[in-house]
Write a protein that holds these residues in place. Structure first.
Motif, short mmCIF file in Angstrom:
data_model
loop_
_atom_site.label_atom_id
_atom_site.label_comp_id
_atom_site.label_asym_id
_atom_site.label_seq_id
_atom_site.Cartn_x
_atom_site.Cartn_y
_atom_site.Cartn_z
N GLY A 577 0.84 -1.20 0.00
CA GLY A 577 0.00 0.00 0.00
C GLY A 577 0.87 1.24 0.00
O GLY A 577 2.04 1.19 -0.37
N SER A 578 0.31 2.35 0.44
CA SER A 578 1.08 3.59 0.50
C SER A 578 2.10 3.52 1.63
O SER A 578 1.88 2.86 2.65
CB SER A 578 0.15 4.78 0.71
OG SER A 578 -0.40 4.76 2.02
N MET A 579 3.22 4.23 1.45
CA MET A 579 4.28 4.22 2.46
C MET A 579 3.77 4.69 3.82
O MET A 579 4.08 4.10 4.86
CB MET A 579 5.43 5.14 2.02
CG MET A 579 6.16 4.73 0.79
SD MET A 579 7.54 5.85 0.41
CE MET A 579 6.67 7.34 -0.10
N GLN A 580 2.96 5.75 3.80
CA GLN A 580 2.50 6.36 5.05
C GLN A 580 1.62 5.39 5.84
O GLN A 580 1.78 5.23 7.06
CB GLN A 580 1.71 7.64 4.75
CG GLN A 580 2.53 8.74 4.12
CD GLN A 580 2.73 8.58 2.62
OE1 GLN A 580 2.26 7.61 2.03
NE2 GLN A 580 3.42 9.52 2.02
N LEU A 581 0.69 4.71 5.15
CA LEU A 581 -0.22 3.80 5.83
C LEU A 581 0.51 2.56 6.33
O LEU A 581 0.24 2.06 7.43
CB LEU A 581 -1.36 3.40 4.90
CG LEU A 581 -2.40 2.44 5.48
CD1 LEU A 581 -3.10 3.09 6.67
CD2 LEU A 581 -3.40 2.02 4.42
N LEU A 582 1.45 2.06 5.53
CA LEU A 582 2.14 0.82 5.91
C LEU A 582 3.00 1.00 7.16
O LEU A 582 3.21 0.04 7.90
CB LEU A 582 2.99 0.32 4.75
CG LEU A 582 2.22 -0.26 3.56
CD1 LEU A 582 3.18 -0.82 2.53
CD2 LEU A 582 1.24 -1.35 3.99
N ALA A 583 3.49 2.21 7.41
CA ALA A 583 4.22 2.45 8.65
C ALA A 583 3.32 2.21 9.85
O ALA A 583 3.73 1.61 10.86
CB ALA A 583 4.74 3.89 8.67
N GLY A 584 2.05 2.64 9.74
CA GLY A 584 1.07 2.38 10.81
C GLY A 584 0.73 0.91 10.91
O GLY A 584 0.53 0.38 12.03
N VAL A 585 0.66 0.21 9.78
CA VAL A 585 0.39 -1.24 9.79
C VAL A 585 1.50 -1.97 10.53
O VAL A 585 1.25 -2.87 11.33
CB VAL A 585 0.24 -1.77 8.35
CG1 VAL A 585 0.20 -3.29 8.33
CG2 VAL A 585 -1.01 -1.20 7.69
#
Length: 716
Positions: A577-585
């Motif tokens: 997915g997007s870099m920003q969201l995957l950090a939260g994942v």
């Protein structure tokens, strides 16, 4: 007839004549000793009061920022998953390693998990301590496990309180730097007040807590304070050594905690080079500082398992080039004005060519490509040709990497900071130009200037250093908004120093023929006091209202997504997915990622571009094949990206992908003539229609208002 005259009478008369003078000398000595004792007492008292105020203001700033963070999110009341989601983008990625170290059964297993990590990038084992600047998370996790505080303080609070504590150190260091420059703690107090009242433009720690710069900038401020003291003339040997130690430690910690340290220190090295070339600071001290920069960076390189990006940095190449060029041109500072100018231009050319040569050789030997996206970005930003490079355009289209907005100066002017800064800057620039001309002139010219007396101008080395520092970092901030925090904090220091500096007021009053020692004393104390009263009157009510304003974190869609991933997907599942969201994942679920926001790796940038084809005009077969090559099990599509309206046409993520793929952009507007219509519709839109070619490769397993999760079918 000769006779011998008695000397007794002469002695008595001489003694009687000298006796009142001796009495006067004794009285004068008594007065001097009492005066010295009195001055020493007031000096100690002033130091005690100033130091106490510095510590108090630092602590109050820390508490103020922590309270704002609590009031904005209601951090103490929200769930753990909501707290973690509040660490947006790369902040969440960095905090996840702190969490990972705490969850490890032993410290050694935690270290091993970081050195041999296979969850940050799927189908690849990477050394996180080499790739990222996360030693601070490692250190904090060790402290939390060792100290007996687990019963009283949650891990997340230990982390954020440490960052807010560093803000206290940051403000104290700014205070001390201003105090050192001006000679009065009143200027330090004004610098701290300006820092707080201009909080929007001086810090963003309250909403980006784990960001690397929030760790690094306090050490950078300490380093600047130590350099300011080190450049003072006639330091005692012990003081000089202790100051060099402080510079080295702060430089090392600054370099260890931020991946962009080399670019900031390169600007520092350029400051030293300019001042050394113009003979405005001792060459020996400049050499010490060059050496400390190289040594600190090489030590960080060793700790980061010989990170090639550090070895290939421009800073190391530049510093070595300066030292080599200085050996080659031993008579650089001799001759008349025009000879000196010619030699300086030649010296500049030699240093420039040597830097490029050394840097290119090192990069070729190491096959280094980690930082090439930065140079592509700079090339495009400063108009050296348009680019279709996806990575460069990704930076160019972000507001943080754009020019500094004009409304920044309006906010800085409301606190009188910008006006004071321009006032002090103008006077010191004029003084610096005069001093530079004097230094570049030959001895005869200097003697003729010396005869004029009043026309000569002096600029202390520490003042000259801070002047060039603020100018260069000002240009950096004007060109790149994200870097404004390096400039605005130093702006507070420089403006407050100037208003409290006797040298600045003396020069100004002499220019307008109003010079008087009493006037200098009145101006250097009355002006800052009036500004402090103005700041308290205008901004205190607003700050109190801000502290009483209560908000609450609210992001139900992301919370729902993270809870679903935790309860409905295998622990070893790989997400794209997007870099920003995957950090939260990674932080909230511990699942394996295909890509992440730490962009300083060439292979990761290529992987990110491939993953982002889910928002491009590609066939389902192509997208499936690309994602499966990274071991992807699930993709997360975001409507905020697929139907983006935040950026203008040409800067939306889908536009950047279209241009990089040679496709025409959507919507009304011009396209480059060589761009062609795509053969396939946009993937993120078309997949939601559940057409057979898409259903054959992707199955929707979750959706809400913001996110759509699809499971990839295994290749037969």
């Amino acid at each position: 007839m000769m006779y011998i005259r008695q000397r007794k009478e002469v002695k008595t008369t001489e003694v009687s004549e000298d006796f009142p003078a001796q009495k006067e000398n004794v009285k004068l000595e008594n007065k001097l000793s009492s005066g010295c004792a009195s001055r020493r007492f007031w000096k100690i008292l002033s130091f005690t009061i100033g130091g106490t105020i510095a510590l108090c203001i630092g602590l109050l700033t820390s508490v103020y920022l922590a309270t704002l963070h609590e009031n904005d999110l209601w951090f103490s009341n929200i769930k753990e998953v909501e707290r973690e989601i509040s660490f947006r983008t790369e902040c969440g990625l960095y905090y996840s390693y702190y969490k990972q170290m705490l969850q490890a059964p032993t410290l050694m297993q935690g270290f091993r998990g970081l050195i041999y990590d296979n969850k940050t990038e799927s189908m690849r084992t990477i050394n996180l301590l080499q790739r990222m600047n996360i030693y601070q998370e490692v250190f904090l996790s060790i402290l939390y496990r060792v100290l007996p505080i687990q019963k009283y303080l949650e891990p997340v609070y230990f982390y954020i309180y440490t960052l807010f504590g560093l803000q206290a150190i940051y403000v104290t260091a700014l205070y001390i730097t201003s105090w050192l420059l001006s000679g009065t703690w009143l200027s330090g107090m004004l610098a701290a007040f300006w820092y707080v009242t201009n909080r929007i433009d001086t810090t963003r720690v309250e909403f980006t807590i784990p960001l690397r710069e929030n760790w690094a900038l306090p050490f950078f401020a300490i380093q600047i304070a130590a350099i300011t003291y080190f450049l003072r003339p006639n330091l005692h040997s012990l003081s000089e050594r202790l100051t060099l130690l402080a510079i080295f430690i702060s430089t090392f910690l600054f370099s260890l905690t931020w991946q962009f340290n080399q670019f900031m220190m390169l600007m520092q090295a350029v400051v030293l080079f300019i001042l050394d070339s113009l003979d405005m600071l001792p060459a020996v001290k400049a050499t010490w500082l060059y050496g400390i920069q190289i040594t600190g960076l090489l030590l960080v390189c060793v700790l980061q398992f010989f990170n090639s990006m550090i070895l290939g940095s421009l800073l190391i190449s530049f510093n070595l080039s300066v030292l080599i060029a200085r050996k080659l041109q031993k008579n650089l500072k001799t001759g008349n004005f025009f000879n000196r100018i010619g030699k300086l231009l030649l010296h500049l050319f030699v240093v420039f060519c040597l830097t490029l040569l050394l840097n290119s050789i090192i990069k070729k030997i190491l096959n280094l490509k980690s930082d090439e996206h930065i140079f592509k970005f700079l090339k495009a930003k400063f108009g050296f040709g348009a680019t279709r490079d996806f990575d460069a355009n990704l930076y160019l289209c972000e507001e943080a990497f754009g020019l500094l907005p004009f409304n920044t100066f309006e906010r800085l002017s409301d606190t009188l900071l910008f006006y004071a800064y321009i006032f002090v800057l103008s006077i010191t620039v004029i003084a610096a130009l005069v001093v530079a001309f004097q230094n570049l002139s030959d001895a005869a010219n200097q003697q003729s200037l010396g005869k004029m007396g009043k026309c000569t101008v002096d600029l202390k080395p520490e003042t000259a250093y801070n002047l060039i520092h603020t100018i260069l970092f000002g240009f950096l901030a004007l060109s790149t908004m994200r870097m404004k925090y390096l400039w605005t904090s130093h702006m507070c220091v420089f403006a407050s120093f100037g208003l409290c500096s006797p040298e600045i007021w003396e020069l100004l009053l002499k220019l307008v023929h109003l010079y008087n020692p009493k006037r200098i004393c009145i101006m250097r104390y009355s002006v800052p006091i009036l500004i402090l009263l103005y700041l308290c009157y205008k901004f205190w009510p607003g700050m109190m209202d801000e502290l009483s304003e209560l908000r609450e974190f609210y992001d139900p869609d992301t919370v729902e997504l993270m809870n679903w991933i935790n309860s409905h997907t295998p622990r070893k599942a790989v997400f794209a997915g997007s870099m920003q969201l995957l950090a939260g994942v990674k932080l909230c679920t511990g699942r394996t990622l295909t890509n992440h926001p730490h962009y300083e790796d060439n292979s990761l940038r290529e992987r990110t571009k491939a993953v982002y084809q889910i928002y491009a005009k590609r066939s389902p077969e192509d997208v499936h094949a690309l994602l499966r090559s990274f071991g992807t099990d699930y993709i997360i599509l975001e409507d905020s990206i697929c139907y983006e309206r935040r950026h203008h046409r040409g800067c939306r993520l889908r536009d950047l992908l279209d241009v990089a793929n040679g496709h025409m952009m959507d919507g009304p507007g011009d396209n480059d003539p060589d761009l062609k219509p795509a053969d396939h519709p946009r993937f993120c839109e078309e997949i939601k229609r559940n057409l057979p070619p898409y259903v054959a490769h992707f199955t929707r397993v979750f959706q809400n208002k913001a996110f759509h999760v699809y499971k990839l079918t295994r290749s037969k």
